[in-house]
Write a protein that holds these residues in place. Sequence first.
Motif, PDB file in Angstrom:
ATOM      1  N   GLU A 179      60.057  22.714 -23.214  1.00  0.00           N
ATOM      2  CA  GLU A 179      60.070  22.531 -21.754  1.00  0.00           C
ATOM      3  C   GLU A 179      60.255  23.877 -21.043  1.00  0.00           C
ATOM      4  O   GLU A 179      59.550  24.186 -20.076  1.00  0.00           O
ATOM      5  N   GLU A 180      61.199  24.670 -21.546  1.00  0.00           N
ATOM      6  CA  GLU A 180      61.498  25.963 -20.939  1.00  0.00           C
ATOM      7  C   GLU A 180      60.268  26.866 -20.960  1.00  0.00           C
ATOM      8  O   GLU A 180      59.987  27.583 -19.995  1.00  0.00           O
ATOM      9  N   CYS A 181      59.532  26.831 -22.056  1.00  0.00           N
ATOM     10  CA  CYS A 181      58.373  27.709 -22.164  1.00  0.00           C
ATOM     11  C   CYS A 181      57.245  27.246 -21.245  1.00  0.00           C
ATOM     12  O   CYS A 181      56.543  28.061 -20.655  1.00  0.00           O
ATOM     13  N   ALA A 182      57.106  25.909 -21.103  1.00  0.00           N
ATOM     14  CA  ALA A 182      56.083  25.382 -20.192  1.00  0.00           C
ATOM     15  C   ALA A 182      56.358  25.878 -18.767  1.00  0.00           C
ATOM     16  O   ALA A 182      55.449  26.334 -18.065  1.00  0.00           O
ATOM     17  N   VAL A 183      57.639  25.823 -18.371  1.00  0.00           N
ATOM     18  CA  VAL A 183      58.026  26.295 -17.029  1.00  0.00           C
ATOM     19  C   VAL A 183      57.714  27.788 -16.889  1.00  0.00           C
ATOM     20  O   VAL A 183      57.172  28.238 -15.871  1.00  0.00           O
ATOM     21  N   LEU A 184      58.018  28.552 -17.927  1.00  0.00           N
ATOM     22  CA  LEU A 184      57.785  29.995 -17.902  1.00  0.00           C
ATOM     23  C   LEU A 184      56.294  30.319 -17.766  1.00  0.00           C
ATOM     24  O   LEU A 184      55.899  31.204 -16.990  1.00  0.00           O
ATOM     25  N   VAL A 185      55.459  29.584 -18.513  1.00  0.00           N
ATOM     26  CA  VAL A 185      54.002  29.809 -18.414  1.00  0.00           C
ATOM     27  C   VAL A 185      53.534  29.527 -16.982  1.00  0.00           C
ATOM     28  O   VAL A 185      52.747  30.281 -16.401  1.00  0.00           O
ATOM     29  N   GLY A 186      54.076  28.432 -16.408  1.00  0.00           N
ATOM     30  CA  GLY A 186      53.744  28.100 -15.018  1.00  0.00           C
ATOM     31  C   GLY A 186      54.088  29.250 -14.077  1.00  0.00           C
ATOM     32  O   GLY A 186      53.305  29.619 -13.195  1.00  0.00           O
ATOM     33  N   LYS A 187      55.265  29.845 -14.294  1.00  0.00           N
ATOM     34  CA  LYS A 187      55.717  30.965 -13.453  1.00  0.00           C
ATOM     35  C   LYS A 187      54.785  32.162 -13.597  1.00  0.00           C
ATOM     36  O   LYS A 187      54.430  32.819 -12.612  1.00  0.00           O
ATOM     37  N   ILE A 188      54.412  32.493 -14.845  1.00  0.00           N
ATOM     38  CA  ILE A 188      53.536  33.649 -15.082  1.00  0.00           C
ATOM     39  C   ILE A 188      52.167  33.408 -14.448  1.00  0.00           C
ATOM     40  O   ILE A 188      51.580  34.318 -13.845  1.00  0.00           O
ATOM     41  N   LEU A 189      51.674  32.172 -14.530  1.00  0.00           N
ATOM     42  CA  LEU A 189      50.389  31.846 -13.875  1.00  0.00           C
ATOM     43  C   LEU A 189      50.512  32.090 -12.377  1.00  0.00           C
ATOM     44  O   LEU A 189      49.680  32.777 -11.767  1.00  0.00           O
ATOM     45  N   LYS A 190      51.579  31.554 -11.791  1.00  0.00           N
ATOM     46  CA  LYS A 190      51.781  31.682 -10.340  1.00  0.00           C
ATOM     47  C   LYS A 190      51.890  33.137  -9.930  1.00  0.00           C
ATOM     48  O   LYS A 190      51.260  33.572  -8.957  1.00  0.00           O
ATOM     49  N   SER A 191      52.701  33.894 -10.682  1.00  0.00           N
ATOM     50  CA  SER A 191      52.895  35.296 -10.317  1.00  0.00           C
ATOM     51  C   SER A 191      51.611  36.105 -10.505  1.00  0.00           C
ATOM     52  O   SER A 191      51.471  37.211  -9.983  1.00  0.00           O
ATOM     53  N   SER A 192      50.633  35.528 -11.236  1.00  0.00           N
ATOM     54  CA  SER A 192      49.339  36.189 -11.396  1.00  0.00           C
ATOM     55  C   SER A 192      48.341  35.678 -10.367  1.00  0.00           C
ATOM     56  O   SER A 192      47.148  35.992 -10.430  1.00  0.00           O
ATOM     57  N   GLY A 193      48.818  34.849  -9.445  1.00  0.00           N
ATOM     58  CA  GLY A 193      47.957  34.365  -8.373  1.00  0.00           C
ATOM     59  C   GLY A 193      47.202  33.090  -8.707  1.00  0.00           C
ATOM     60  O   GLY A 193      46.249  32.714  -8.022  1.00  0.00           O
ATOM     61  N   ILE A 194      47.604  32.407  -9.774  1.00  0.00           N
ATOM     62  CA  ILE A 194      46.897  31.203 -10.222  1.00  0.00           C
ATOM     63  C   ILE A 194      47.730  29.968  -9.884  1.00  0.00           C
ATOM     64  O   ILE A 194      48.923  29.913 -10.166  1.00  0.00           O
ATOM     65  N   THR A 195      47.086  28.995  -9.210  1.00  0.00           N
ATOM     66  CA  THR A 195      47.774  27.744  -8.906  1.00  0.00           C
ATOM     67  C   THR A 195      48.186  27.088 -10.209  1.00  0.00           C
ATOM     68  O   THR A 195      47.383  27.009 -11.135  1.00  0.00           O
ATOM     69  N   SER A 196      49.408  26.596 -10.276  1.00  0.00           N
ATOM     70  CA  SER A 196      49.818  26.007 -11.554  1.00  0.00           C
ATOM     71  C   SER A 196      50.524  24.689 -11.364  1.00  0.00           C
ATOM     72  O   SER A 196      51.108  24.404 -10.319  1.00  0.00           O
ATOM     73  N   GLU A 197      50.471  23.876 -12.391  1.00  0.00           N
ATOM     74  CA  GLU A 197      50.978  22.516 -12.316  1.00  0.00           C
ATOM     75  C   GLU A 197      51.392  22.074 -13.728  1.00  0.00           C
ATOM     76  O   GLU A 197      50.736  22.437 -14.706  1.00  0.00           O
ATOM     77  N   ILE A 198      52.477  21.310 -13.799  1.00  0.00           N
ATOM     78  CA  ILE A 198      52.896  20.768 -15.107  1.00  0.00           C
ATOM     79  C   ILE A 198      52.363  19.342 -15.209  1.00  0.00           C
ATOM     80  O   ILE A 198      52.673  18.500 -14.362  1.00  0.00           O
ATOM     81  N   LEU A 199      51.564  19.075 -16.246  1.00  0.00           N
ATOM     82  CA  LEU A 199      51.008  17.731 -16.429  1.00  0.00           C
ATOM     83  C   LEU A 199      51.774  17.018 -17.534  1.00  0.00           C
ATOM     84  O   LEU A 199      52.161  17.626 -18.521  1.00  0.00           O
ATOM     85  N   ARG A 200      51.956  15.709 -17.333  1.00  0.00           N
ATOM     86  CA  ARG A 200      52.677  14.935 -18.355  1.00  0.00           C
ATOM     87  C   ARG A 200      51.915  13.669 -18.725  1.00  0.00           C
ATOM     88  O   ARG A 200      51.130  13.145 -17.948  1.00  0.00           O
ATOM     89  N   LEU A 201      52.193  13.219 -19.938  1.00  0.00           N
ATOM     90  CA  LEU A 201      51.497  12.028 -20.437  1.00  0.00           C
ATOM     91  C   LEU A 201      52.482  10.895 -20.680  1.00  0.00           C
ATOM     92  O   LEU A 201      52.147   9.734 -20.641  1.00  0.00           O
ATOM     93  N   GLY A 202      53.712  11.262 -20.936  1.00  0.00           N
ATOM     94  CA  GLY A 202      54.726  10.261 -21.265  1.00  0.00           C
ATOM     95  C   GLY A 202      55.904  11.004 -21.839  1.00  0.00           C
ATOM     96  O   GLY A 202      55.888  12.225 -21.933  1.00  0.00           O
ATOM     97  N   LYS A 203      56.909  10.244 -22.253  1.00  0.00           N
ATOM     98  CA  LYS A 203      58.141  10.861 -22.700  1.00  0.00           C
ATOM     99  C   LYS A 203      57.982  11.700 -23.973  1.00  0.00           C
ATOM    100  O   LYS A 203      58.624  12.721 -24.138  1.00  0.00           O
ATOM    101  N   ASN A 204      57.127  11.234 -24.897  1.00  0.00           N
ATOM    102  CA  ASN A 204      57.063  11.883 -26.204  1.00  0.00           C
ATOM    103  C   ASN A 204      56.126  13.077 -26.292  1.00  0.00           C
ATOM    104  O   ASN A 204      56.181  13.834 -27.247  1.00  0.00           O
ATOM    105  N   ALA A 205      55.264  13.217 -25.289  1.00  0.00           N
ATOM    106  CA  ALA A 205      54.301  14.308 -25.345  1.00  0.00           C
ATOM    107  C   ALA A 205      54.822  15.500 -24.556  1.00  0.00           C
ATOM    108  O   ALA A 205      55.186  15.365 -23.389  1.00  0.00           O
ATOM    109  N   PRO A 206      54.855  16.689 -25.167  1.00  0.00           N
ATOM    110  CA  PRO A 206      55.227  17.884 -24.409  1.00  0.00           C
ATOM    111  C   PRO A 206      54.235  18.086 -23.259  1.00  0.00           C
ATOM    112  O   PRO A 206      53.073  17.678 -23.363  1.00  0.00           O
TER     113      PRO A 206
END
Lengths: 450, 450
Positions: B35-62
């Motif tokens: 979870e922490e790394c997903a958030v970090l990737v989102g931050k790096i995308l944003k700071s590079s000027g790329i719109t970012s979003e966390i997508l989920r499928l359910g509880k068991n899928a990262p």
Amino acid sequence: MRPERYVDLHMDDVISDLQTLIRQPSISAKNEGIEECAVLVGKILKSSGITSEILRLGKNAPPIVYGEIISKSNPDKTLLFYNHYDVQPAEPLELWDHLPFEAVRVGNKIFGRGATDDKGELITRIKAVSAYLKTVGDTPCNIKFVVEGEEEIGSPHMKKYLQRYEKKFSCDAIVWEFGYVDSKNRPIIGLGMKGLLFVELLVSESVRDAHSSLAVLIRNPAWRLVEALNTLVDAKGHILVKDWYKETRGFSKKELDIISSEPFDETAFKKEFGIKSFVGKKRGMDAKKALVGGATCNIAGIISGYTGIGAKTVLPRQALAKLDFRLIPGMNPERQVKRLRAHLKSKGFGDIQIRVFHGLAAARTQPTDPFVCNVVDAAEESFGSSILSVSNAGTGPMHPFVDVLGAPCISVGSTYIFSRIHSPNEFARIDLLKKTTKCMCKIMENFGKC
Amino acid sequence: MRPERYVDLHMDDVISDLQTLIRQPSISAKNEGIEECAVLVGKILKSSGITSEILRLGKNAPPIVYGEIISKSNPDKTLLFYNHYDVQPAEPLELWDHLPFEAVRVGNKIFGRGATDDKGELITRIKAVSAYLKTVGDTPCNIKFVVEGEEEIGSPHMKKYLQRYEKKFSCDAIVWEFGYVDSKNRPIIGLGMKGLLFVELLVSESVRDAHSSLAVLIRNPAWRLVEALNTLVDAKGHILVKDWYKETRGFSKKELDIISSEPFDETAFKKEFGIKSFVGKKRGMDAKKALVGGATCNIAGIISGYTGIGAKTVLPRQALAKLDFRLIPGMNPERQVKRLRAHLKSKGFGDIQIRVFHGLAAARTQPTDPFVCNVVDAAEESFGSSILSVSNAGTGPMHPFVDVLGAPCISVGSTYIFSRIHSPNEFARIDLLKKTTKCMCKIMENFGKC
């Protein structure tokens, strides 16, 4: 007083000497207590009036305890008792209700490692001889004891001992170290044992495991092993190696009669193992003949690649199979190895490494041998009934005895079939110790007379 | 300023963002830091000027990290970058020269778990987009990022994500997450990956292991497994299951040309694995065709009975084989499983249990697809040369991307072939990070223009 009556009156001696023997651990697999136990067996022989001697072969072989009585009345006939003083390891210890070397008596049972296998059996032979000496003052024939210390690890030095001490051990008949008593208290009189050839086949391909995507180019040693194994037997278990059965013979009329009269509960056997049919759809007499005289090639183990949980896509560098072949009379282990090697070579598997672990030929005493009659009569009198068996389905080092000493060799039941030998809570039944001791007295008497 | 020039001047950003990413452990096998790394990737995308979003499928899928840039100049064409933010476990830790999540730079190398696979590769895509935004203020086409968190454990939810977000992920071409650079610094441009079917075959006979003397009566499951396996392939590796190859096709003229021009050093390959010849004695073009398009049935593991040291005469109750089948285009995993099942049944092995672990179809992009040209030109310009490959010999979850999104998908080298991915001391080469980032700029440009 009859020796059998003496046995009835002195069962406490049998029990206490057995307890003393059990309390001396003698684990050949760990070389634990071996020397001490050999000395103890020598002492028990001596205190029973039997001349005893420790025999040695060299530094690495545990000693053999030899015992002897020369009969005054009949010094031209010799009966040899083969037994062993070593035992299996006691592990797992936590499953024992009493300590394995405590030799606790509970009612009709004595618990302990070796209680039956083979200290219980050994003590019945010693006490039978002792009963003769205490009552008659003589034995009906010469008696020899050969008590080895490596039976539980495959008797690696037994053949050499027999060759070295061939003259000392010379005899006219041999009583084998063990024998079963079935669930209906009938002693089984076994006239033979199958032989065994244990080999490993190793296929090596590349110098290391590879990613399985490379299976398009690198041969998989597990495939080659599967191909090679598949040439060895047919679906009915018949061994396809050329000349494998060449020197074997069929059963004699007398052997067939014995096989036919042996009880075998097919339904109970199938239920026990949860199977519906036998190899090659054998039934009735065919199944019984297979148990007594069938040769097998068994995959005792096979391994290659990743065998843990889940999926791993690996191309292994090696594949290994462990095969045990049960040999029947006429099959010579060395000759069979040569045939196996030639077979693999002829099928294009000459690169497969064959490593030979054991080779032991089968042994079988003819049912027409007069000693058979002596033993059957003794067992019938002591146990009230008996079952004659042409051969045990299993293997034991009977062949070198029969081969080197040139004497008939018979196993006779004293071990209750469910007495947990090799398992926790091994026990001896006191009623069977008594019957077996008396049976041994009777065998000596019958043998001395004939 | 050209985006490529911007990359040259700002390699410190590439390095420091990669170090930040490595320092966040994200081990999917242990669900550690995901979870922490997903958030970090989102931050790096944003700071590079790329719109970012966390997508989920359910509880068991990262979660999947989704990123997007809509091109102002060319909003009708979309390039999708598929990558993953999870890494393999770092064990065995004692073999690392630096801590695996310390991201130490030594000269031209950055050491750490994920340095190349796949954090290094991900950062080149992000920084290429960022370079365009910083210089041109726009991208030559729409850009989408799909960054998953389960690639190292077989991407079990990727197909479902693709189906759920089919519209969001819609695109015209896909750049695959990895690709190799060979020992001569030539990037390999891969147009496909093979599929994989991983199954276990389990033969059960009796309810427990038996003494092997009973092999005269009880069938040995290892023998039945050997017999069954032996019906599956011939000695040349050709699979004998009926219709196994039915829907496959040969290579096109163009594909054969590519295969023919691919370098393959047979002698070095054989030396590496210590083998003298290939399966079925393949050589030259046949060997190369097998690597690119050969289907296999590989014994990844086989086990039964006693496999320790020495001899044990046991008749095992079960025997197990693990098989991996590499699938080629046209082979549908579910259909192949049915065929395997029917095959075993028809050969008398209907009782063998088949357990299916993975099934993944092959994927291959046509060499005539214009996107191939875009990538080849970009690679040639950035690396000075390139090698085109019709398909990787290995397997990856490329099929659901190609199948669900209906777009060509190409892998292009950025990973030095000896960069120890999945092993201790994994590293990224800074020179390759730079070349790859510039190559990604070029791919966007070429793709936007066509």
